[in-house]
Design an enzyme around this catalytic site. Structure first.
Site, mmCIF file in Angstrom:
data_model
loop_
_atom_site.group_PDB
_atom_site.id
_atom_site.type_symbol
_atom_site.label_atom_id
_atom_site.label_comp_id
_atom_site.label_asym_id
_atom_site.label_seq_id
_atom_site.Cartn_x
_atom_site.Cartn_y
_atom_site.Cartn_z
ATOM 1 C CE LYS A 13 2.396 3.010 -12.672
ATOM 2 N NZ LYS A 13 2.875 3.863 -11.573
ATOM 3 C CD GLU A 48 -5.833 -9.125 -4.453
ATOM 4 O OE1 GLU A 48 -6.525 -8.760 -3.489
ATOM 5 O OE2 GLU A 48 -5.728 -10.301 -4.813
ATOM 6 C CB CYS A 108 -5.856 -2.859 1.057
ATOM 7 S SG CYS A 108 -4.902 -4.332 1.462
ATOM 8 C CD GLU A 161 -9.202 2.184 0.728
ATOM 9 O OE1 GLU A 161 -9.258 2.571 -0.461
ATOM 10 O OE2 GLU A 161 -8.608 1.167 1.081
HETATM 11 P P1 TAP Z 1 -4.126 3.958 -7.197
HETATM 12 O O1 TAP Z 1 -4.195 5.420 -7.292
HETATM 13 O O2 TAP Z 1 -5.235 3.161 -7.771
HETATM 14 O O3 TAP Z 1 -2.735 3.544 -7.874
HETATM 15 C C1 TAP Z 1 -2.277 2.213 -7.899
HETATM 16 C C2 TAP Z 1 -1.323 2.072 -9.067
HETATM 17 O O4 TAP Z 1 -2.026 2.234 -10.293
HETATM 18 C C3 TAP Z 1 -0.209 3.101 -9.077
HETATM 19 O O5 TAP Z 1 0.964 2.494 -9.567
HETATM 20 C C4 TAP Z 1 -0.760 4.124 -10.064
HETATM 21 O O6 TAP Z 1 0.236 4.924 -10.631
HETATM 22 C C5 TAP Z 1 -1.407 3.230 -11.083
HETATM 23 N N1 TAP Z 1 -2.427 3.852 -11.922
HETATM 24 C C6 TAP Z 1 -3.063 5.038 -11.745
HETATM 25 N N2 TAP Z 1 -3.941 5.244 -12.757
HETATM 26 C C7 TAP Z 1 -3.844 4.167 -13.584
HETATM 27 C C8 TAP Z 1 -4.503 3.783 -14.802
HETATM 28 N N3 TAP Z 1 -5.448 4.546 -15.380
HETATM 29 N N4 TAP Z 1 -4.175 2.607 -15.381
HETATM 30 C C9 TAP Z 1 -3.256 1.798 -14.804
HETATM 31 N N5 TAP Z 1 -2.591 2.118 -13.669
HETATM 32 C C10 TAP Z 1 -2.892 3.276 -13.061
HETATM 33 O O7 TAP Z 1 -3.974 3.462 -5.699
HETATM 34 P P2 TAP Z 1 -2.970 4.027 -4.606
HETATM 35 O O8 TAP Z 1 -3.519 5.311 -4.121
HETATM 36 O O9 TAP Z 1 -1.582 3.962 -5.117
HETATM 37 O O10 TAP Z 1 -3.090 2.893 -3.486
HETATM 38 C C11 TAP Z 1 -4.045 2.902 -2.518
HETATM 39 C C12 TAP Z 1 -5.169 1.924 -2.858
HETATM 40 O O11 TAP Z 1 -4.641 0.609 -3.020
HETATM 41 C C13 TAP Z 1 -6.157 1.833 -1.726
HETATM 42 O O12 TAP Z 1 -7.459 1.875 -2.252
HETATM 43 C C14 TAP Z 1 -5.864 0.464 -1.114
HETATM 44 O O13 TAP Z 1 -6.948 -0.095 -0.436
HETATM 45 C C15 TAP Z 1 -5.446 -0.315 -2.312
HETATM 46 N N6 TAP Z 1 -4.670 -1.506 -1.926
HETATM 47 C C16 TAP Z 1 -5.273 -2.720 -2.022
HETATM 48 C C17 TAP Z 1 -4.580 -3.865 -1.618
HETATM 49 C C18 TAP Z 1 -5.259 -5.195 -1.715
HETATM 50 S S1 TAP Z 1 -4.352 -6.513 -1.555
HETATM 51 N N7 TAP Z 1 -6.546 -5.301 -1.907
HETATM 52 C C19 TAP Z 1 -3.278 -3.747 -1.142
HETATM 53 C C20 TAP Z 1 -2.696 -2.491 -1.066
HETATM 54 C C21 TAP Z 1 -3.416 -1.366 -1.467
HETATM 55 P P3 TAP Z 1 0.802 6.231 -9.861
HETATM 56 O O14 TAP Z 1 0.319 6.189 -8.471
HETATM 57 O O15 TAP Z 1 2.250 6.081 -9.924
HETATM 58 O O16 TAP Z 1 0.313 7.389 -10.612
#
Ligand code: TAP
Length: 489
Positions: A190, A264, A298, A393
């Site tokens: 997804k 991650e 990240c 963050e």
């Molecule tokens: P999240 O809000 O955690 O969302 C990540 C993914 O999880 C999205 O596809 C989201 O869906 C989905 N999701 C939301 N609630 C969920 C649940 N209860 N169960 C399963 N999946 C769920 O993060 P974001 O805002 O998209 O991304 C930013 C974060 O990613 C930052 O904290 C960043 O540091 C981290 N990140 C980490 C890395 C590594 S390698 N450590 C790399 C890139 C990013 P929807 O968004 O579609 O609702």
């Protein structure tokens, strides 16, 4: 340049009128998109719009997956998995090479689409994201071939549920899909709700590459769909990249289910500059560390720690450099910073900075477009180490800064966070660098450089930045288990 003009310069036949048409043209669907399940796109259902964050323009309408859709995707992956594993490393490598080659061939389209959907500068999607995606598939095609010799005694886990964020949409997909497939797993992935377009185009590309049905399945929708995947009883391994809050929730929700899990998560990585550093290089590195991808990285070097002897000079030079950063239309090749990925993220960053108390805020004076999800390069100084802005963050183009006197002090300051994803340090003294680096609690430490990635190097965090590695040998290990014995002992 209009979208039409951009596509006119590309070698894909007649120019489409809009980004939505470009997509439709590619996946032959219309401007509404279904899920990719068992080798075909489903009929689009109720859904949501995917918008260009720089303009607000609707690019396409996507479907919100239901439990039935997720069940069908998991069933297709389950059915396909034994045959895919039996194909062997060399057989799977052929498919991965074909995908890598097609990604190369269509790299301009993927770069444009990523920039339209996510807001990142075209220079970055063209020169960084998409080439790294291709490299990841080529690398893992090679690793699939090696597997039979090097990973004897290991076998695939089965069906992997993969959930990814919006900051590097196609690259995060590559980090998940390539190693899983190389090792003989099948996947249900997804993408993030508002950046699903390149994932859908990737699905179409799998079809064009002749990937067997059911090996890659992509369902779109919000976090509820992510939850359906991660808790699905017929998923063998969950691979999640996203926020620490959701990662924590997934770990709890999957506890006791016997699934493999890699997380991650977020970071608040220190960027340390010693007195003897090459200041100009360290400033250019910092531009990359915190303003690349609008700071939505990240491992962004989001906490600057400068040694006192050069602090004044360093901050003055930094502000002058910030003023020169060009923020604007991400499709413009001369732009340094584009738009944040969506209005929700813009509101989050704005709210966090507006809540700043006691700090001094410096905003680059280069100006930003009046409309769209734009935020200026920002520097905040004068905060205490415990301040939320020093600890949390922000995931935007906002750098917090403080000073230190001694190497021992900087180690304490750098490690004063619940995260542990990355760290960067700048010094001309190699002995100092080699003394400090191992003391930093981080998955990766860069010396006199930053944001260096390679498919052959494992990447991942410690503490609340998660566990598991993606890339390298360690990344492959996360998609295999000891093989079951087939002969009597
Ligand atoms: P999240 O809000 O955690 O969302 C990540 C993914 O999880 C999205 O596809 C989201 O869906 C989905 N999701 C939301 N609630 C969920 C649940 N209860 N169960 C399963 N999946 C769920 O993060 P974001 O805002 O998209 O991304 C930013 C974060 O990613 C930052 O904290 C960043 O540091 C981290 N990140 C980490 C890395 C590594 S390698 N450590 C790399 C890139 C990013 P929807 O968004 O579609 O609702």
């Amino acid at each position: 340049m209009t979208v039409k003009e951009i596509f006119e310069t590309m070698d894909y036949g007649p120019a489409p009128e809009s980004a939505a048409e470009a997509l439709a043209w590619l996946v032959d669907q219309g401007d509404r998109f279904g899920h990719f399940i068992d080798g075909a796109f489903t009929t689009p259902g109720d859904g949501f719009d995917s918008k260009n964050p720089a303009t607000g323009e609707t690019l396409a309408t996507l479907s919100q997956a239901t439990q039935d859709d997720v069940d069908a995707a998991v069933a297709a992956a389950r059915k396909a998995q034994p045959k895919w594993a039996k194909l062997g490393g060399h057989g799977r490598a052929k498919h991965l090479y074909a995908i890598a080659r097609l990604l190369q061939k269509h790299s301009r389209l993927f770069a444009v689409l990523e920039t339209l959907d996510n807001g990142k500068p075209i220079r970055e999607s063209r020169d960084i994201d998409i080439p790294l995606v291709q490299r990841h598939f080529y690398h893992h095609a090679g690793m699939a071939q090696l597997m039979e010799e090097e990973l004897q005694g290991r076998e695939a886990l089965g069906v992997c549920g993969q959930v990814i964020p919006w900051n590097f949409p196609l690259l995060m997909l590559a980090w998940k899909v390539a190693p899983a497939l190389a090792m003989g797993n099948t996947v249900v992935l997804k993408p993030a709700e508002y950046t699903s377009l390149t994932a859908l185009c990737f699905a179409d590309l799998c079809r064009k590459a002749g990937l067997p049905k059911g090996v890659v399945n992509i369902v779109t929708g919000d976090g509820a769909v992510g939850e359906m995947i991660t808790t699905h009883e017929d998923i063998d391994k969950v691979a999640f990249t996203g926020s620490t809050a959701v990662g924590r929730h997934i770990r709890r929700a999957t506890a006791g289910q016997g699934k493999g899990l890699t997380l991650e998560l977020g970071g608040k990585s220190p960027y340390i500059v010693f007195d003897d550093a090459d200041i100009d290089s360290a400033i250019e590195g910092l531009v990359d560390a915190i303003w690349f991808n609008q700071g939505q990285v990240c491992c962004a070097g989001s906490r600057l720690l400068v040694q006192e002897g050069i602090a004044e000079q360093f901050h003055a030079k930094l502000k002058a450099r910030m003023d020169k950063l060009r923020v604007g239309n991400p499709m413009d090749k001369c732009i340094d910073m584009g738009a944040l990925a969506d209005p929700v993220q813009l509101a989050t960053v704005t709210k966090m900075v507006d809540a700043c108390e006691g700090g001094e805020i410096y905003r680059a004076d280069g100006g930003i477009p009046a409309n769209g999800c734009f935020y200026p390069p920002t520097l905040i100084s004068g905060l205490s180490p415990a301040d939320p802005l020093m600890q949390e963050e922000i995931f935007g183009p906002v750098l917090v800064t403080s000073t230190f006197r001694t190497p021992a002090e900087v180690v304490d300051l750098a490690n004063n966070t619940r995260y542990g994803l990355a760290a960067t340090l700048w010094t001309e003294n190699v002995n100092l660098a080699l003394d400090i680096a191992p003391k930093l609690v981080a998955g990766v430490v860069w010396i006199n450089g930053t944001n260096m990635f390679d498919a052959a190097a494992g990447f991942g965090g410690v503490r609340e930045s998660g566990f598991g590695r993606e890339g390298g040998w360690e990344g492959l290990g996360a998609y295999t288990k000891p093989a079951r014995k087939t002969k009597a002992l």
